[in-house]
Scaffold this motif. Structure first.
Motif, mmCIF file in Angstrom:
data_model
loop_
_atom_site.group_PDB
_atom_site.id
_atom_site.type_symbol
_atom_site.label_atom_id
_atom_site.label_comp_id
_atom_site.label_asym_id
_atom_site.label_seq_id
_atom_site.Cartn_x
_atom_site.Cartn_y
_atom_site.Cartn_z
ATOM 1 N N GLY A 130 93.151 21.287 43.808
ATOM 2 C CA GLY A 130 92.373 21.119 43.045
ATOM 3 C C GLY A 130 91.259 22.428 42.808
ATOM 4 O O GLY A 130 90.603 22.838 43.578
ATOM 5 N N PHE A 131 90.593 22.143 41.858
ATOM 6 C CA PHE A 131 89.340 23.313 41.943
ATOM 7 C C PHE A 131 87.950 22.286 40.852
ATOM 8 O O PHE A 131 88.574 21.758 40.286
ATOM 9 N N ILE A 132 87.211 22.472 41.274
ATOM 10 C CA ILE A 132 85.369 22.261 40.700
ATOM 11 C C ILE A 132 85.154 23.328 40.472
ATOM 12 O O ILE A 132 84.550 24.580 41.535
ATOM 13 N N ILE A 133 84.899 23.877 39.155
ATOM 14 C CA ILE A 133 84.376 25.140 38.941
ATOM 15 C C ILE A 133 82.799 24.257 38.450
ATOM 16 O O ILE A 133 82.881 23.752 36.398
ATOM 17 N N ARG A 134 81.761 25.073 38.602
ATOM 18 C CA ARG A 134 80.275 25.217 38.407
ATOM 19 C C ARG A 134 79.471 25.924 37.576
ATOM 20 O O ARG A 134 79.629 27.119 38.526
ATOM 21 N N GLY A 135 79.290 26.506 36.309
ATOM 22 C CA GLY A 135 78.693 26.871 35.917
ATOM 23 C C GLY A 135 78.188 26.869 34.242
ATOM 24 O O GLY A 135 78.316 25.930 33.798
ATOM 25 N N GLU A 136 77.052 27.040 34.408
ATOM 26 C CA GLU A 136 76.433 27.032 33.095
ATOM 27 C C GLU A 136 75.664 25.518 32.606
ATOM 28 O O GLU A 136 76.649 25.035 31.815
ATOM 29 N N GLY A 137 75.873 25.072 33.639
ATOM 30 C CA GLY A 137 75.602 23.282 33.414
ATOM 31 C C GLY A 137 76.826 22.445 33.533
ATOM 32 O O GLY A 137 76.104 21.478 32.921
ATOM 33 N N HIS A 138 77.557 23.275 33.540
ATOM 34 C CA HIS A 138 78.581 22.031 33.377
ATOM 35 C C HIS A 138 79.829 21.812 34.735
ATOM 36 O O HIS A 138 79.407 22.739 35.939
ATOM 37 N N SER A 139 80.072 21.246 35.304
ATOM 38 C CA SER A 139 80.679 20.651 36.196
ATOM 39 C C SER A 139 82.440 20.908 35.710
ATOM 40 O O SER A 139 82.831 19.410 34.678
ATOM 41 N N VAL A 140 83.496 21.400 36.008
ATOM 42 C CA VAL A 140 84.548 21.458 35.448
ATOM 43 C C VAL A 140 85.424 21.076 36.799
ATOM 44 O O VAL A 140 85.684 21.573 37.683
ATOM 45 N N TYR A 141 86.414 19.576 36.317
ATOM 46 C CA TYR A 141 87.757 19.158 37.518
ATOM 47 C C TYR A 141 88.612 20.221 36.723
ATOM 48 O O TYR A 141 89.508 19.505 35.661
ATOM 49 N N GLY A 153 88.239 9.533 43.206
ATOM 50 C CA GLY A 153 87.412 9.143 43.041
ATOM 51 C C GLY A 153 85.874 10.014 43.927
ATOM 52 O O GLY A 153 84.959 9.551 43.690
ATOM 53 N N VAL A 154 85.813 10.109 45.056
ATOM 54 C CA VAL A 154 85.166 10.154 45.806
ATOM 55 C C VAL A 154 85.350 12.316 44.980
ATOM 56 O O VAL A 154 83.891 12.673 45.042
ATOM 57 N N ILE A 155 85.840 13.157 44.403
ATOM 58 C CA ILE A 155 85.546 13.922 43.711
ATOM 59 C C ILE A 155 84.419 14.066 42.473
ATOM 60 O O ILE A 155 83.598 14.532 42.551
ATOM 61 N N ALA A 156 84.844 12.677 41.918
ATOM 62 C CA ALA A 156 83.706 12.626 40.441
ATOM 63 C C ALA A 156 82.480 12.280 41.093
ATOM 64 O O ALA A 156 81.669 11.840 40.405
ATOM 65 N N ASP A 157 82.392 11.211 42.187
ATOM 66 C CA ASP A 157 81.143 10.925 43.251
ATOM 67 C C ASP A 157 80.678 12.175 43.259
ATOM 68 O O ASP A 157 79.173 11.829 42.861
ATOM 69 N N ARG A 158 81.508 12.366 44.193
ATOM 70 C CA ARG A 158 80.325 14.228 44.607
ATOM 71 C C ARG A 158 79.943 15.297 43.545
ATOM 72 O O ARG A 158 78.781 15.510 43.751
ATOM 73 N N TYR A 159 80.959 15.131 42.603
ATOM 74 C CA TYR A 159 80.761 16.302 41.378
ATOM 75 C C TYR A 159 80.192 16.597 40.831
ATOM 76 O O TYR A 159 80.212 17.161 39.611
ATOM 77 N N ALA A 160 80.584 14.779 40.282
ATOM 78 C CA ALA A 160 80.069 14.942 38.288
ATOM 79 C C ALA A 160 80.538 15.675 37.458
ATOM 80 O O ALA A 160 79.671 16.054 36.605
ATOM 81 N N PRO A 161 82.093 15.869 37.526
ATOM 82 C CA PRO A 161 82.649 17.042 36.352
ATOM 83 C C PRO A 161 82.566 16.580 35.400
ATOM 84 O O PRO A 161 82.793 14.717 34.674
ATOM 85 N N ASP A 162 81.911 16.917 33.763
ATOM 86 C CA ASP A 162 81.837 16.400 32.859
ATOM 87 C C ASP A 162 82.785 17.261 31.759
ATOM 88 O O ASP A 162 83.830 16.529 30.716
ATOM 89 N N ILE A 163 84.236 18.007 33.105
ATOM 90 C CA ILE A 163 84.975 18.653 31.540
ATOM 91 C C ILE A 163 86.315 18.022 32.962
ATOM 92 O O ILE A 163 86.232 18.753 34.126
ATOM 93 N N GLY A 164 87.354 17.849 31.740
ATOM 94 C CA GLY A 164 88.774 17.969 33.275
ATOM 95 C C GLY A 164 89.677 18.323 32.362
ATOM 96 O O GLY A 164 89.649 18.382 31.697
ATOM 97 N N ILE A 165 90.370 19.479 33.146
ATOM 98 C CA ILE A 165 91.355 20.419 33.310
ATOM 99 C C ILE A 165 92.535 19.526 33.790
ATOM 100 O O ILE A 165 92.760 19.620 34.545
ATOM 101 N N LEU A 166 93.567 18.833 33.127
ATOM 102 C CA LEU A 166 94.103 17.586 33.602
ATOM 103 C C LEU A 166 95.307 18.258 33.634
ATOM 104 O O LEU A 166 95.905 18.162 32.479
ATOM 105 N N CYS A 167 96.359 18.295 34.449
ATOM 106 C CA CYS A 167 98.101 18.284 35.030
ATOM 107 C C CYS A 167 98.296 16.857 34.125
ATOM 108 O O CYS A 167 97.561 15.964 34.504
#
Length: 230
Positions: A130-141, A153-167
């Motif tokens: 998967g990817f974490i995409i960061r820009g414009e003040g957002h973190s997208v998972y 849980g690690v991804i959330a803790d480390r990158y704090a995504p505020d937007i989730g694009i989930l299969c």
């Protein structure tokens, strides 16, 4: 930021000074109108692939060569992309690609990966991601194809995504209930966008179950080629 669904698990991100295509798949994608491909790929600056399956990677080489842009993907898959004549950069889980104002980090997923299109038997294509995409003040998972996994849980803790694009289509990946469980268990999303659904009859056709399960989260059912502005 504009997030544009291209059907199935294909997305276009207009973020910062970049236009990114993730898993662009058009040929054989029943959700995508063929006459919109030029519009969908216009001004693309880079292509990212989560894994090698045809419904994610089959069109990437052609698009990259047409536009003269680079494909970014896991090392083993990059060797195949490069052999097909496209510009490519391979990287690995935990690695980050910086493109202007945007950073893309590869993270873990639980699925499989092979070149399963073209002639012959499937060919090993490295690990799924998967990817974490960061820009414009957002973190997208961007989950890629996956089931629920503790690594979230690690991804959330480390990158704090505020937007989730989930299969969320089920059968090959987690379904709507699984995506809702992941979002509630591990993340603190303000916005969730489902993907990898509605394409074929064996996949879930509606995000209603996800919407109902995530009260308090803005769950947005995307429409193909209709920008979601955040």
């Amino acid at each position: 930021m504009k997030i544009i669904w291209l059907g199935h698990s294909s997305f276009r991100f207009e973020i910062g000074d970049q236009v990114l295509l993730v898993d662009p798949w058009f040929t054989g994608n029943p959700m995508f109108p063929a006459d919109k491909q030029a519009e969908a790929i216009a001004d693309t600056t880079a292509i990212f692939l989560t894994h090698g399956h045809g419904d994610h990677a089959a069109n990437a080489v052609g698009i990259a060569k047409e536009l003269g842009v680079t494909v970014y993907c896991i090392h083993e898959l990059s060797k195949w992309v490069g052999n097909e004549g496209a510009e490519v950069v391979g990287f690995g889980k935990g690695g980050t690609i910086t493109l202007g104002d945007v950073r893309v980090t590869m993270v873990n997923a639980v699925h499989s990966s092979s070149i399963d299109f073209g002639d012959g038997l499937p060919t090993y294509a490295g690990g799924e991601a998967g990817f974490i995409i960061r820009g414009e003040g957002h973190s997208v998972y961007f989950s890629g194809d996956t089931d629920v996994m503790a690594d979230m849980g690690v991804i959330a803790d480390r990158y704090a995504p505020d937007i989730g694009i989930l299969c969320a289509g089920g059968h090959f990946t987690m379904d709507m209930q699984g995506s809702a469980y992941a979002a509630k268990k591990f993340f603190d999303f303000s916005t969730v966008i489902p993907g990898h659904y509605s394409t074929f009859p064996l996949l879930e056709q509606s995000a209603e179950a996800l919407i109902k399960a995530l009260s308090g989260v803005h769950v947005m059912e995307p429409e193909v080629m209709e920008p979601i502005t955040i």
